[in-house]
Design an enzyme around this catalytic site. Structure first.
Site, PDB file in Angstrom:
ATOM      1  N   GLY B 230      -7.122  12.898   3.390  1.00 36.77           N
ATOM      2  CA  GLY B 230      -6.140  11.899   3.076  1.00 36.77           C
ATOM      3  C   GLY B 230      -4.971  12.568   2.758  1.00 36.77           C
ATOM      4  CG  HIS B 231      -1.994   9.731   1.256  1.00 31.87           C
ATOM      5  ND1 HIS B 231      -1.000   8.676   1.059  1.00 31.87           N
ATOM      6  CD2 HIS B 231      -3.227   9.454   0.413  1.00 31.87           C
ATOM      7  CE1 HIS B 231      -1.906   7.816   0.357  1.00 31.87           C
ATOM      8  NE2 HIS B 231      -2.805   8.145   0.131  1.00 31.87           N
ATOM      9  CG  ASN B 232       0.006  13.118  -1.512  1.00 31.74           C
ATOM     10  OD1 ASN B 232       0.326  12.006  -1.237  1.00 31.74           O
ATOM     11  ND2 ASN B 232       1.138  14.008  -1.788  1.00 31.74           N
TER      12      ASN B 232
END
Lengths: 344, 344, 344
Positions: B230-232
Site C-alpha cells: 500500500g501507499h507509504n
C-alpha cells in the site's frame, strides 16, 4: 519531502480554499508555501495528522500550522486550521499543489492501445498505452484507463471512472459443468459487466463478466488492488473494497459497505447495506443487518500460537470435559447432601 | 530432466568453482557433466537436496555425487561435496549451466515499450515488450523490466533490480476522504516510489505510490508474486516477502524480516528488524521484538473442523462455565470442610 | 436480460438438443426463443436454477419452462425439462445462443503481440493484443491467449487451452540462497512450465517456472483468477483451483482435487487425489486420503468475535484449569469417600 503549493497562501486564504477555520488566536497572515509531514515540517509548511498514531508528534512539530479536527487541536503547540472533516480538507489542500505530470497526458487514446469494433467513448476519455478494449465496450465522459488495462467485449464503464494498470474487466467467470466422464465443461459466459459513475478500480484487479446476466458495480464504488470479483457479483453504490479481497460468484454486496483488506466473501450470499467487514475476515453466510463483522485470529509469538493451536484441536474434548465436570459436581452435590442428611 | 553444465568438470574442479569441499574418501577425478534431482540422477550427474523431505532419497540415489551439508553427508551412499551453505553452492552450480535464452535478450529497450518524458536509464538497463514507463522515472544500471511491466510517473529503481511481468509500481494508493453527502473523495497521491539496489519483484505485484511522502523499499529486498504493498509503506533492507502477501498503507517493516506467503500486515503498524511472520498469519499490531510470529489454524478433516468451529463459537460460554465450576468447587470444599468439622 | 437463442425451438427440440427429457404432462410444442433467469423470465423463455438459494423462485416464475433435476421438479409450477445433469444441460443450452463477438476474432496472431525465437504454434492458435511469448514456447492446436498475456521462454501449453488476460506463466520462482553477509543470492531458474491439454487459466494469475525440473500442470485443470502457483508445483489432471489461491513451491496436488477460493497450500507437501479443500483454508501438512478438509473461522458480529478472540488467547490456560478441576474433583471424591467411611 515538502510538496510545493502552486503559489504562496496566507493561512486565512488557505482556510477559505479548503473549507477550514482558523483557531481564534492564530495570526491569519502567516505565509504558507508547502505541505509537509509533522516530523519534518518547518516554517512555511502546513502539516496534517492522518492517523491517531501520529498525535504525539503534535507536541513537537515545527510546522507553521497544522490542519486538525477541533478535538485534536488542544495538544498542538503550533497554529491550527480547524476542520470538521480534516481528511476532506487535506484532499482539497493537496489539490492546491503543482499538478504532477502523468503518463497519459499526451494522448487521449494512446496509439499503442487496441480498440475493438463498436466501442463508444464519451468526451475526454483517456486510454493509456497497451490497453485492450474489446468490441461493444462503452466508456463514459472523463473516464480513464491507465496503461495496460484490459476490457473484454461488452464492458460498460460510467462517467469519471478510473481503472488502474494491470486490471482486467470482463474475463469469463469460473463456471463449469461436469460431464459423464467427470471432465469439466465450460459454461459459456454471455453476460457483460456494467460499472456505474465515479468508480475507481486499483491495479491488477480482476472482474469477471456474468454468465447470463451482467456483473454489476454501482456508482461511487471504490476498489483497491488485487481484488477478485467473480461472475454475476452485484456491488451497491458507495461501497469500498480494500486490497486482496476475493468476492465469489453471485454474491450481492449492499450500499455503503466497507470490505476490509484480504477478506473473502462466499458465493451466492448477500450483505445488507452498511455492513463493515474488518480486514482478513471470511464471510460464509448472508448478513442481513448493518454492523461490524469479523473473523480471524491475530498473530502472536509462535510458541504461544503453537500451544493455542494444539489446544484448539482439542476444543471439542475440552467442551465435553467441562460437561462431565458439571455432571460430576451436581452428582457430588446431591450425594454429599444426601450423605450429610439434609436432602431437601 | 538433466541440466547440462557448460563443460565437463572433475569433482575437484566443481568443488573449487562452487566453494565446496570433497569428503576425504571421494575420488576427485570423477567426471560430472550435468545436474539432476536425486530420483533420476545417474552416472555423470551431480545432485542436491533442497528440502528435508528428500533426505530419504540419499540412500538410493544413483548420482555420481551429491552436494550436501556436512550433517547430511552420513546417510548418503554416493560421493559427497560438502558445503557449509549448500543452497548457495547450488546457486553457483546452476550458474555453471549453459545459459538459457530469454525474452529480452535481443533489445535493450524493446521497441513496443512506451517511455514517458524525462526518464533516466542507467547502463545496460533492459525494458521488455509492452512495458510502460511514466514520466520522471529513473532506473539504475543493470536493472531489468520483464515484459508488460508498468511504472507510473516518478518511480525510482536502483541498480541491478528485476521486475517481473504484470507488476505495477506507482499506482495511486487507496486513500479517500468522505464528503458531507457520504461520498468518497479521492486523496491526490503526490508522492512517488523509491526502490533500492538489488531488489527483485515478482509477477503481478502492485506497489502503490505515496500520498505525500514516498513509498520506500530498501536494498536487497525480495518480493514474490501477487503481493500488495500500500501507499507509504516502508520496507527495510534485506527483507523477503512471499507470494499473496498484503501490506496495508503506512506500515513499516524492518530489515531482515521474513513475511510468509498469504500473510497480511495491517496499516500504520511497525515490525522490528528480524521479525519472521509465518505463512497465512494476520498481523494487526506493532511487533517491537525480533522473533517468530504466527496466526491461523491448520486445515483438518471437515467434520472435525466443523465440530471445532461450533465449539469455538461457544468459547466465551466455556470459559464462564470453567469459572463457575471453580467457584462451585471452592464453595463445596469450604462447605464440606465446615460440615466435616475440620475447618482451618 | 434475455439471451436470444439462435432460432426458435419447440420444447421437444430443445430437449433433444441438450440431452434433457420433457416431463410427461408438458406440451412439447411450446415455442422457446430465449433464456432468462427465474425472476424475470416470461412467455417464450426457458429458465434454470443454478443454486439451491433460488429454489423458492420456482413457485412464482413466469417462464414457459424450466430446466431442472428430477428432484427439483416437484415444486415447479411451470413446464419442466428434466436433466440428470442440469448444469451440463445449461452449458449446452447457452451454446444455442447467438455467439457473441470477441476481442481476438479478427486476427489469429494480433500484430501487436511479440513472439520470441523458435516458438511453435499449432493449428488455429489465437494470440491476443499485447501478448508476449518468449523463446522456445510451444502452443498446441486451438489454444488461445487473450490480450496482455505473458509467457516467458520455455513454456509449453497443450491443445485447446485458454489463458486469460494479465496472466504470467514462466516467471522465475521465489528461490534464493543466503550468502556469508546475510544477503540474498538468486537461484537460477532453469526449468520450464509444462501445461497439458484443455486447461483454462483465469486472469492475473502467476505460474512460476521450475528451478531445475519443470512446473507441471496436468490435462483438464481449471484455474481461476489471481492464483499463485510457485516453482516446481505439480498439479494432477482434472483439478480445479478457485480464485485467490496460493500454492507454494514444490507442492504436489493430486488429480480431481478441488481447491476452494482464497486457500493456501504450503510448499513441499502433497495432496492425494480427490482432496477437496474448502474455501479460505490453510493447508500446512500433506494429506494422504481423499476427503474434505477445512480450516478458518467464519465471520460473526465484531463484539462476539472480539470476546471469542480474547478467550482464544487464553485457551491454554482454560485447558489447564479444566485439568486442575478434574484433579480436584477426584481428590475431593477420594477425600469425601474416605471421610464418609466407605472407601473401597
Amino acid at each position: 519531502m515538502a510538496l510545493k503549493l502552486n503559489k504562496q497562501f496566507t493561512l486565512a486564504e488557505l482556510a477559505t480554499n479548503i473549507g477550514a477555520e482558523l483557531s481564534a488566536i492564530v495570526n491569519p497572515n502567516i505565509v504558507i508555501d508547502s505541505i509537509e509531514k509533522l516530523e519534518t515540517a518547518g516554517p512555511g509548511s502546513i502539516s496534517f495528522c492522518t492517523h491517531a498514531s501520529y498525535h504525539k508528534l503534535l507536541e513537537t512539530t515545527n510546522a507553521s500550522a497544522v490542519l486538525l479536527a477541533e478535538s485534536e487541536a488542544e495538544t498542538c503547540k503550533v497554529p491550527v486550521l480547524i476542520s470538521e472533516n480534516p481528511r476532506l480538507a487535506l484532499a482539497k489542500l493537496l489539490g492546491l499543489c503543482v499538478p504532477d505530470v502523468s503518463t497519459e497526458a499526451v494522448d487521449l487514446i494512446h496509439p499503442s492501445a487496441v480498440l475493438g469494433a463498436n466501442v463508444t467513448l464519451g468526451r475526454n476519455v483517456k486510454i493509456g498505452p497497451h490497453c485492450t478494449v474489446g468490441d461493444n465496450c462503452s466508456l463514459g465522459d472523463d473516464t480513464v484507463l491507465k496503461a495496460n488495462v484490459v476490457l473484454y467485449h461488452g464492458v460498460t464503464l460510467g462517467k469519471r471512472c478510473a481503472v488502474h494498470s494491470g486490471t482486467v474487466i470482463g474475463s469469463d467467470g469460473f463456471g463449469y459443468a461436469v460431464d459423464e466422464k467427470g471432465n469439466w465443461v465450460k459454461m459459456p459466459h454471455l453476460g457483460g459487466v456494467i460499472i456505474g459513475d465515479d468508480v475507481e478500480i486499483g491495479s491488477n484487479t480482476s472482474i469477471d463478466r456474468g454468465m447470463i446476466d451482467d456483473t454489476v458495480i454501482g456508482n461511487r464504488v471504490i476498489i483497491d488492488n488485487l481484488v477478485q470479483i467473480g461472475h454475476n457479483v452485484n456491488i451497491g453504490d458507495n461501497t469500498a473494497i480494500a486490497g486482496c479481497v476475493g468476492i465469489a460468484g453471485s454474491a450481492t454486496i449492499g450500499k455503503y459497505c466497507l470490505i476490509g483488506g484480504a477478506s473473502s466473501i462466499a458465493g451466492h450470499i448477500s450483505l445488507a447495506d452498511k455492513v463493515h467487514i474488518t480486514a482478513t475476515s471470511a464471510v460464509s453466510n448472508t448478513i442481513n443487518k448493518a454492523g461490524v463483522y469479523s473473523s480471524g485470529l491475530p498473530a502472536r509469538e509462535n510458541s504461544d500460537w503453537r500451544r493455542s493451536v494444539a489446544r484448539f484441536l482439542t476444543i471439542d474434548s475440552m467442551a465435553k470435559r467441562i460437561r462431565d465436570l458439571e455432571k460430576t459436581i451436581i452428582t457430588e452435590a446431591v450425594t454429599n447432601n444426601t450423605q450429610n442428611g439434609y436432602k431437601k
